[in-house]
Design an enzyme around this catalytic site. Structure first.
Site, PDB file in Angstrom:
ATOM      1  N   LYS A  33     -13.766   2.788  -3.146  1.00 19.76           N
ATOM      2  CA  LYS A  33     -14.501   3.120  -2.112  1.00 19.76           C
ATOM      3  C   LYS A  33     -15.873   4.040  -2.246  1.00 19.76           C
ATOM      4  CE  LYS A  33     -11.265   3.950   1.811  1.00 19.76           C
ATOM      5  NZ  LYS A  33     -10.440   4.880   2.673  1.00 19.76           N
TER       6      LYS A  33
ATOM      7  N   HIS B 218       7.526 -26.698   0.214  1.00 21.88           N
ATOM      8  CA  HIS B 218       6.496 -27.836  -0.322  1.00 21.88           C
ATOM      9  C   HIS B 218       5.507 -27.013  -1.328  1.00 21.88           C
ATOM     10  CE1 HIS B 218       8.853 -30.951   1.741  1.00 21.88           C
ATOM     11  NE2 HIS B 218       8.775 -30.002   2.632  1.00 21.88           N
TER      12      HIS B 218
ATOM     13  N   GLU C 233       0.657  -1.327  -0.158  1.00 21.76           N
ATOM     14  CA  GLU C 233       0.068  -0.142  -0.044  1.00 21.76           C
ATOM     15  C   GLU C 233       0.847   1.160  -0.160  1.00 21.76           C
ATOM     16  OE1 GLU C 233      -2.786  -0.005   3.274  1.00 21.76           O
ATOM     17  OE2 GLU C 233      -4.423   1.295   1.833  1.00 21.76           O
TER      18      GLU C 233
END
Ligand code: PA5
Length: 462
Positions: A431, A317, A291
Site C-alpha cells: 500500500k 473435474h 488474511e
C-alpha cells in the site's frame, strides 16, 4: 435448524496407516483449545463480531435505511473491497434467487438488483455505469477505514457520475456510507455533506464484518431475512460459550485444521461446498482464513495455512485429481446440504443406454449428495484428510450460522497459532509503495525504499 461437523475422515482411525490425526493428538489439543477459547472470549469488548448477532441498535440502523429505500431504487451498487465486498457477495449468491440480477422486478418481489464493484478495473466500472440508470440506483460505499484507495477511487468516479446525471443535491440522496462511527474520510464527508450513514462498530474489522451493516444492510435491501441471519449466528455464538473441544463446533474445526497443518503438513486447506449458492461462501472464507492467519508467528517464523476454494461437483473435474494424488499437503472440508429444493426426478429417457439409464428416478440433489459422499470416501481411502459440515438448508439462518462458525474458528485458530488474527500488517508495504507512486503526502519514506529496490534486470527479461 442445525449445523453438524463429521470429522471421522480427519482421524487416523479412519485412514490408512500413518495418515490422520491421532486420538491422543486430538485429546491433547483440549488444553490448548481451552486456552485459546479463554483468550478469545475474554476479548468480548474488543472483538465486536462476537456481539453483532445481538446488536439490535445496529440492526435498526440497517432496517431503517432498507425501509426508506424500499420501492425507491431498482438497483443497488456496492463499492467496497476485501471484507467490505466478499460478505455481501456471498450473501447475495446464497440467499437471493439464482440469476437474481437477470430476474424481472416482479420476479424479485420489487427488490433491487445488487451490483458489487470490488476492484478498480476501469472496464468493469465503465460497464456497470453504462448499464445502470443512476436515477434509480442507490450507491452503498462500504469501507471500515473510510479511506481505502480502491474504494475511494471508485467513489470519486461514481459520485461524479451521479452529480452529472442528477445534480449535486439529488446525488447525495443516492448515496449511503457504511463506515466507522467516528474515523476516516467517509465519515468526514458524511458530516460535512449530510450523507446518510450506517455504522460499522469501531471494534469490528473488515473480514469479520459480514454480520454488521456491511452485510446486513445490502441483505436487508434485497429482502433477505436478516433477523434469521443474525439468529443463526447468535445460536452458534452462544453454543460456542462451551470451552469443551468436543462440544464446540467452531473450536473443533479450528483445532483440526491447526493440527493438520502443524503436525501433519496439511498446509493447504480446501473449502468445498456442494451447492452453487455456497460458491461465494468459499471465497469469503478464503479471505477470512488467509488474511487472519498468514502471519509472522511468536518465534519469528511465518505461519498460516493456505485456504483454497473449490466447488462440488464442478471441481471433481478439475482440482479433485490434485486432492487425490497430488502432494499430501491438503485437507478438504466439504459443505453438504441436507434439504434441497426444486428437485424433480431425472427423466427415464434413454433408459436402455447403460450410461444414462441408471440415473432415471434419482434427483439432481441426490446425485450431488452422493457425489459428495463418494468424493469424501475416495479421499479417505487414499489417506487424504477431509471433513464434512452439513447444514439443513441454504437459508438465512444457516448462512448466519456458517459465517459465525468460520469467524469464531478463525479467532480460535489465531490464538492456537499465537498470532493476532485481527490485523494485516503484511499488506501495508505494498500500500505504501502504491501511495508513494501516486504521490500521496506522507509517503516519502516508502518512495525512498521503493527507489532503492533493484531495477528490472535485462538478464531476466524476455
Ligand atoms: O479484512 C480486512 O480488514 C480487509 O480485507 C478490509 O476489509 C479491506 O482492506 C477493506 O478495508 P476497508 O473496509 O477499510 O475499506
Amino acid at each position: 435448524m442445525s449445523l453438524n461437523l463429521d470429522f471421522t475422515n480427519m482421524m487416523a482411525a479412519a485412514l490408512p496407516a500413518g495418515q490422520g490425526i491421532t486420538l491422543s493428538e486430538w485429546e491433547n489439543a483440549a488444553a490448548p483449545f481451552a486456552a485459546a477459547h479463554a483468550a478469545v472470549h475474554a476479548r468480548t469488548d474488543d472483538l465486536g463480531f462476537l456481539t453483532l448477532p445481538n446488536n439490535t441498535a445496529l440492526l435498526a440502523q440497517s432496517e431503517a435505511v432498507a425501509t426508506w429505500a424500499d420501492g425507491r431504487f431498482t438497483d443497488v451498487l456496492l463499492l467496497g473491497i476485501g471484507g467490505s465486498a466478499l460478505g455481501p457477495i456471498a450473501l447475495r449468491t446464497a440467499l437471493c434467487a439464482p440469476q437474481w440480477n437477470a430476474l424481472t422486478a416482479e420476479q424479485r418481489g420489487g427488490k433491487p438488483r445488487l451490483h458489487v464493484l470490488d476492484n478498480v478495473d476501469p472496464a468493469s466500472i465503465a460497464a456497470v455505469l453504462a448499464r445502470l440508470s443512476l436515477a434509480n440506483t442507490l450507491v452503498l460505499v462500504v469501507s471500515k477505514s473510510g479511506g481505502t484507495v480502491e474504494t475511494m477511487a471508485q467513489y470519486l468516479i461514481v459520485r461524479e457520475a451521479l452529480a452529472l446525471a442528477l445534480g449535486e443535491a439529488k446525488a447525495r440522496e443516492h448515496v449511503v456510507f457504511v463506515t466507522d462511527p467516528a474515523k476516516g474520510a467517509l465519515r468526514a464527508i458524511a458530516n460535512a455533506e449530510g450523507v446518510r450513514t450506517v455504522d460499522i462498530p469501531a471494534n469490528v474489522g473488515g473480514r469479520f464484518s459480514v454480520l454488521s451493516p456491511v452485510g446486513v444492510l445490502p441483505a436487508a435491501l434485497l429482502g433477505i431475512d436478516v433477523r434469521a441471519l443474525l439468529a443463526g449466528a447468535g445460536h452458534v455464538t452462544s453454543e460456542a460459550a462451551n470451552p469443551s473441544l468436543g462440544s464446540n463446533l467452531p473450536g473443533a474445526f479450528a483445532v483440526l485444521q491447526w493440527l493438520a497443518d502443524t503436525r501433519h503438513g496439511r498446509h493447504v486447506q480446501v473449502l468445498m461446498p456442494y451447492a452453487d449458492p455456497l460458491r461465494d461462501l468459499a471465497l469469503w472464507f478464503v479471505q477470512l482464513w488467509a488474511e487472519s492467519l498468514g502471519k509472522i508467528g511468536p518465534d519469528g517464523r511465518s505461519v498460516g495455512p493456505t485456504p483454497l476454494p473449490a466447488l462440488g461437483a464442478t471441481d471433481q473435474h478439475s482440482q479433485v485429481q490434485l486432492f487425490m494424488e497430488g502432494p499430501r499437503d491438503k485437507t478438504v472440508t466439504f459443505v453438504a446440504v441436507r434439504g434441497r429444493t426444486q428437485e424433480g426426478p431425472i427423466p427415464a429417457r434413454h433408459a436402455d443406454i447403460p450410461e444414462l439409464g441408471y440415473l432415471a428416478g434419482h434427483t439432481l440433489g441426490e446425485l450431488l449428495d452422493i457425489e459428495q459422499r463418494a468424493t469424501a470416501g475416495a479421499l479417505a481411502a487414499r489417506g487424504r484428510l477431509n471433513a464434512t459440515l452439513t447444514v439443513d438448508a441454504v437459508d438465512a439462518w444457516h448462512m448466519g450460522a456458517l459465517m459465525q462458525t468460520f469467524a469464531l474458528a478463525t479467532a480460535y485458530a489465531g490464538a492456537l497459532y499465537g498470532i493476532d488474527a485481527f490485523d494485516q500488517p503484511g499488506v501495508e508495504l505494498g500500500k505504501q509503495f502504491a501511495y508513494a507512486m501516486l504521490g500521496r503526502a506522507g509517503s516519502e519514506a516508502a518512495r525512498a525504499e521503493w527507489d532503492a529496490l533493484p531495477h528490472p534486470d535485462p538478464r531476466f527479461q524476455l
